[in-house]
Design a protein around this motif. Structure first.
Motif, PDB file in Angstrom:
ATOM      1  N   ASP A 300     -22.344  -1.261  -6.862  1.00 56.71           N
ATOM      2  CA  ASP A 300     -22.087  -2.465  -7.661  1.00 56.71           C
ATOM      3  C   ASP A 300     -20.861  -2.354  -8.558  1.00 56.71           C
ATOM      4  N   ASP A 301     -20.560  -1.158  -9.018  1.00 55.22           N
ATOM      5  CA  ASP A 301     -19.428  -0.937  -9.912  1.00 55.22           C
ATOM      6  C   ASP A 301     -18.555   0.146  -9.295  1.00 55.22           C
ATOM      7  N   ILE A 302     -17.257  -0.079  -9.218  1.00 53.85           N
ATOM      8  CA  ILE A 302     -16.379   0.899  -8.597  1.00 53.85           C
ATOM      9  C   ILE A 302     -16.460   2.258  -9.290  1.00 53.85           C
ATOM     10  N   GLN A 303     -16.839   2.238 -10.567  1.00 49.64           N
ATOM     11  CA  GLN A 303     -16.987   3.495 -11.293  1.00 49.64           C
ATOM     12  C   GLN A 303     -18.189   4.306 -10.803  1.00 49.64           C
ATOM     13  N   ASN A 304     -19.036   3.681  -9.993  1.00 45.09           N
ATOM     14  CA  ASN A 304     -20.206   4.383  -9.464  1.00 45.09           C
ATOM     15  C   ASN A 304     -19.956   5.021  -8.101  1.00 45.09           C
ATOM     16  N   LEU A 305     -18.728   4.973  -7.631  1.00 44.95           N
ATOM     17  CA  LEU A 305     -18.403   5.724  -6.421  1.00 44.95           C
ATOM     18  C   LEU A 305     -18.693   7.205  -6.666  1.00 44.95           C
ATOM     19  N   PRO A 306     -19.080   7.953  -5.623  1.00 43.21           N
ATOM     20  CA  PRO A 306     -19.398   9.373  -5.834  1.00 43.21           C
ATOM     21  C   PRO A 306     -18.214  10.142  -6.411  1.00 43.21           C
ATOM     22  N   GLN A 307     -18.520  11.078  -7.276  1.00 40.88           N
ATOM     23  CA  GLN A 307     -17.499  11.894  -7.907  1.00 40.88           C
ATOM     24  C   GLN A 307     -17.336  13.198  -7.128  1.00 40.88           C
ATOM     25  N   GLY A 308     -16.232  13.357  -6.462  1.00 43.98           N
ATOM     26  CA  GLY A 308     -15.950  14.591  -5.752  1.00 43.98           C
ATOM     27  C   GLY A 308     -16.519  14.624  -4.348  1.00 43.98           C
ATOM     28  N   LEU A 309     -15.993  15.541  -3.543  1.00 43.45           N
ATOM     29  CA  LEU A 309     -16.339  15.596  -2.122  1.00 43.45           C
ATOM     30  C   LEU A 309     -17.801  15.948  -1.893  1.00 43.45           C
ATOM     31  N   LYS A 310     -18.320  16.926  -2.612  1.00 40.99           N
ATOM     32  CA  LYS A 310     -19.709  17.338  -2.383  1.00 40.99           C
ATOM     33  C   LYS A 310     -20.667  16.208  -2.706  1.00 40.99           C
ATOM     34  N   ASN A 311     -20.414  15.461  -3.757  1.00 37.85           N
ATOM     35  CA  ASN A 311     -21.284  14.329  -4.091  1.00 37.85           C
ATOM     36  C   ASN A 311     -21.163  13.215  -3.051  1.00 37.85           C
ATOM     37  N   TYR A 312     -19.976  13.069  -2.465  1.00 46.14           N
ATOM     38  CA  TYR A 312     -19.845  12.096  -1.368  1.00 46.14           C
ATOM     39  C   TYR A 312     -20.732  12.503  -0.199  1.00 46.14           C
ATOM     40  N   TYR A 313     -20.644  13.774   0.185  1.00 46.00           N
ATOM     41  CA  TYR A 313     -21.478  14.248   1.290  1.00 46.00           C
ATOM     42  C   TYR A 313     -22.959  14.068   0.958  1.00 46.00           C
ATOM     43  N   ARG A 314     -23.339  14.387  -0.261  1.00 46.33           N
ATOM     44  CA  ARG A 314     -24.751  14.286  -0.650  1.00 46.33           C
ATOM     45  C   ARG A 314     -25.223  12.838  -0.582  1.00 46.33           C
ATOM     46  N   ARG A 315     -24.408  11.922  -1.057  1.00 41.77           N
ATOM     47  CA  ARG A 315     -24.789  10.500  -1.019  1.00 41.77           C
ATOM     48  C   ARG A 315     -24.946  10.026   0.426  1.00 41.77           C
TER      49      ARG A 315
END
Length: 433
Positions: A300-315
């Motif tokens: 919903d908010d662009i600031q809620n995009l995952p922070q960092g590569l590992k968090n992207y993978y986790r999401r």
């Protein structure tokens, strides 16, 4: 050695006098020259196997001028007359892209260690680089002697022969991912690829590796270049990458950017911050935004995009699991983890065999195993996979080592190692059930 500007399409020429060797121009010419070498040598040269990797990792390449300038400064330093320039950084920060761009710009002798392809042994490195050196510099060797791949002695000899002619200097060899090279069976004190501890004057290796990897490159002839994710120069390159990607994909990105209620400049700033200086993060997230996988509908908010590569993978892992937990448990997790464990591209029949063995270990009914569901996993995870040809079939491997690291750390791959091992042992008389 002056690096030509990439934007002009110019190339670095090496002239070999006396009819020996070849005139090396742009990257395509380099590959063609090696392909047309005598069969005894061309059969040892693996540059064709690296073309797809180089093109893929250098696509949309931007910046890195400070890295190339540091390499130039090392070559020009009268106190550094030969040696190793070691580019160190964490996975995803762009080491392979830098080495690939150097190879494309300068037509360098090169070798890429690629663990998922099983290209990581000293033998593979020595045969490839020695054959390239002979062809590249017109050295008087019709083929590689048997001892060429047993240790680093023949390589050291070729480097000295190439550097004898001042016209050849600097002789530069590029080696990517030293940390992915094998270390099994090495004699005490030997480094992973039998790299010479001392190099002749005018000879340089540009080597990339993860930080703190035990590559045993013990030499005083060495300059280390550290790629830091929080380096302002790295972050400036990240911002440039986002900006140029947005400009070339405006039709697909602009609607989502507008839905988040931000201007393009703020979008660039947010993605730069969220990436934590990691280019592999941008490869995934920008593609997901462009294709609609990440939009205001699910973030919903662009600031809620995952922070960092590992968090992207986790999401992404959690999103795929929550979509259908049973299917994820029985198909997606084992198939993806088996691919992460394999040391070479895997064709569908082999993947089905391994998955069936995994099901047996779980006491699941293998008769219920759906081959189409296994193939569906390959489609669902396509952006995390590369396709390669395997014995006239399509094989699949994990795209980047950082995703393998995530799976090893957060999911665990021991069970999948055991599954692959048991499958192989079952085919040996006396070892099967």
């Amino acid at each position: 050695m002056t690096r030509p500007p990439r934007s002009t399409g110019s190339h670095y020429d090496v002239k070999v006098e006396g009819g020996k060797g070849a005139v090396i121009g742009d990257f395509a010419t380099v590959i063609q020259v090696f392909k047309e070498a005598p069969a005894a040598l061309s059969s040892q040269i693996r540059t064709q196997e690296f073309v797809a990797l180089i093109e893929e990792r250098t696509r949309n390449f931007v910046g890195r001028e400070y890295v190339f300038a540091a390499i130039e400064e090392a070559f020009a330093d009268p106190e550094f007359r030969s040696g190793y320039v070691v580019i160190q950084g964490e996975p995803g920060i762009g080491k392979t892209a830098i080495v690939g761009q150097l190879v494309k710009d300068r037509g360098l002798v090169h070798h890429f260690n690629v663990a998922p392809l099983g290209i990581r042994s000293p033998k593979a490195f020595l045969s490839n680089v020695c054959a390239q050196l002979i062809v590249r510099y017109g050295l008087e060797h019709a083929s590689l002697p048997a001892e060429a791949t047993q240790d680093g002695g023949f390589l050291a000899r070729l480097l000295a022969e190439a550097a004898e002619d001042p016209e050849h200097r600097p002789v530069v060899v590029a080696v990517d991912a030293l940390d992915e090279a094998e270390e099994v069976g090495l004699t005490p004190g030997a480094n992973r690829l039998f790299l010479p501890p001392s190099l002749p004057e005018g000879v340089y290796f540009v080597v990339s590796t993860r930080e703190q990897a035990d590559y045993r490159l013990f030499t005083d002839q060495r300059r280390d270049l550290y790629l830091r994710d929080d380096d302002p120069r790295n972050l400036a390159d990240v911002a440039t990458y986002v900006r140029e990607y947005a400009a070339s994909n405006r039709e697909r990105l602009t609607p989502h950017i507008q839905e988040w209620g931000v201007a393009e400049g703020e979008f660039v700033d947010v993605l730069t911050s969220k990436s934590a200086g990691n280019f592999m993060y941008l490869v995934h997230v920008l593609r997901d935004i462009a294709t609609g996988a990440l939009t205001p509908a699910n973030v919903d908010d662009i600031q809620n995009l995952p922070q960092g590569l590992k968090n992207y993978y986790r999401r992404h892992w959690n999103d795929m699991r929550s979509a259908d937990e049973e299917r994820f448990r029985r198909y997606q997790q084992p198939v993806v983890c088996l691919l992460a464990t394999a040391r070479e591209p895997v064709a569908v029949p082999q993947l089905l065999e391994w998955t069936a063995r995994f099901w047996e270990r779980q006491d699941w009914d293998t008769k219920a195993l759906d081959p189409m569901a296994v193939k569906d996993v390959l489609t669902a995870w396509r952006e995390f996979l590369n396709e390669e040809r395997v014995d006239k079939q399509v094989g699949y491997r994990i795209y980047h080592a950082s995703f393998q690291d995530f799976l090893a750390d957060e999911v665990g791959l021991v069970t999948y190692h055991e599954t692959i091992g048991e499958t192989a042992l079952a085919k040996i008389p006396g070892f099967g059930p």
